[in-house]
Design an enzyme around this catalytic site. Structure first.
Site: not given
Ligand code: QAP
Ligand code: CO
Length: 170
Positions: A46, A91-92, A134, A137
Site C-alpha cells: 500500500g 511502512c515504506l 493509508e 497517511h
Molecule cells: C501498509 O506497508 C501496511 O520496512 C503498507 O523495508 C502494512 O507496504 C498495511 C515495506 C501492514 C497493512 C499491513 C516496508 C517494504 C512495505 C519496509 C508496506 C521495507 C520494505 C510496507
Molecule cells: Co505507510
C-alpha cells in the site's frame, strides 16, 4: 510511468494533511499510476500520495499474492468501524521497522475510483488494516505514532543514521 521518491520518517512533509481531489483529471490518473509503480518497485502492499510528497487524497494498494490486483482509492473514507485487532505493520516511509498496532477490526469504507464512480465496501483482516494505515497517511499520521514515544525516538535515530549513509545504487 515513474518510480517516485518515497519520503522517510521524520520528514515533516509526512505530517501534512492531504486535500480532497475535486476533479479526476489526467494529472490524477498519472499520479495514481506512478504511485502503483512506486509501490510495486519498493515491494509494498500500500502507498499514499503523501508518502511521495503529493498532498492529495489518493491511496493505492495491491494485497494479491500475484501482484495483479491494483486498487486505486480517491478521497477514501471510513464510514463505520467496529472491534479491535492487532497486526504487525510496516511502512515504506519507516523502512526496516515492523511493530504491532491496534486498529479497528472491521470497517465500512467509501471511495471514488478513477472513473469517479462511488465505491463502498466492508473489510476486515489485511484490507481493513491497509485502508486504515493509508488513510492515516493522508491525515499526516504514521503507524509509529501508536507506539510509545521512546520506541518512536529509537526508530527515528536509527532511520536518520541509516539515511545519512551514502546510498549504494545497484
Ligand atoms: C501498509 O506497508 C501496511 O520496512 C503498507 O523495508 C502494512 O507496504 C498495511 C515495506 C501492514 C497493512 C499491513 C516496508 C517494504 C512495505 C519496509 C508496506 C521495507 C520494505 C510496507
Ligand atoms: Co505507510
Amino acid at each position: 510511468m515513474t518510480v517516485l521518491t518515497v519520503l522517510h520518517f521524520p520528514d515533516p512533509n509526512l505530517r501534512k494533511k492531504a486535500v480532497a481531489i475535486e476533479v479526476i483529471d489526467a494529472e490524477v490518473k498519472i499520479l495514481a499510476q506512478d504511485l502503483l509503480e512506486t509501490m510495486y518497485a519498493e515491494k509494498g502492499i500500500g502507498l499514499a500520495a503523501t508518502q511521495a510528497n503529493v498532498q492529495r487524497r489518493l491511496i493505492v494498494m495491491d494485497l494479491s499474492e500475484e501482484k495483479n490486483n491494483p486498487v486505486i482509492m480517491i478521497n477514501p473514507e471510513i464510514t463505520a468501524s467496529e472491534g479491535t485487532e492487532e497486526m504487525q505493520e510496516g511502512c515504506l516511509s519507516v523502512p526496516g521497522f515492523y511493530e504491532t498496532v491496534q486498529r479497528s477490526e472491521k470497517i465500512n469504507y467509501h471511495y471514488l475510483d478513477l472513473n469517479g464512480d462511488h465505491i463502498s465496501g466492508t473489510a476486515d483482516g489485511l484490507l481493513a488494516v491497509c485502508v486504515q494505515h493509508e488513510i492515516d497517511h493522508l491525515n499526516g499520521k504514521l503507524f509509529i505514532d501508536y507506539l510509545s514515544p521512546l520506541k518512536r525516538r529509537i526508530i527515528q535515530k536509527k532511520i536518520l543514521k541509516q539515511d545519512k549513509q551514502p546510498q549504494q545504487l545497484l
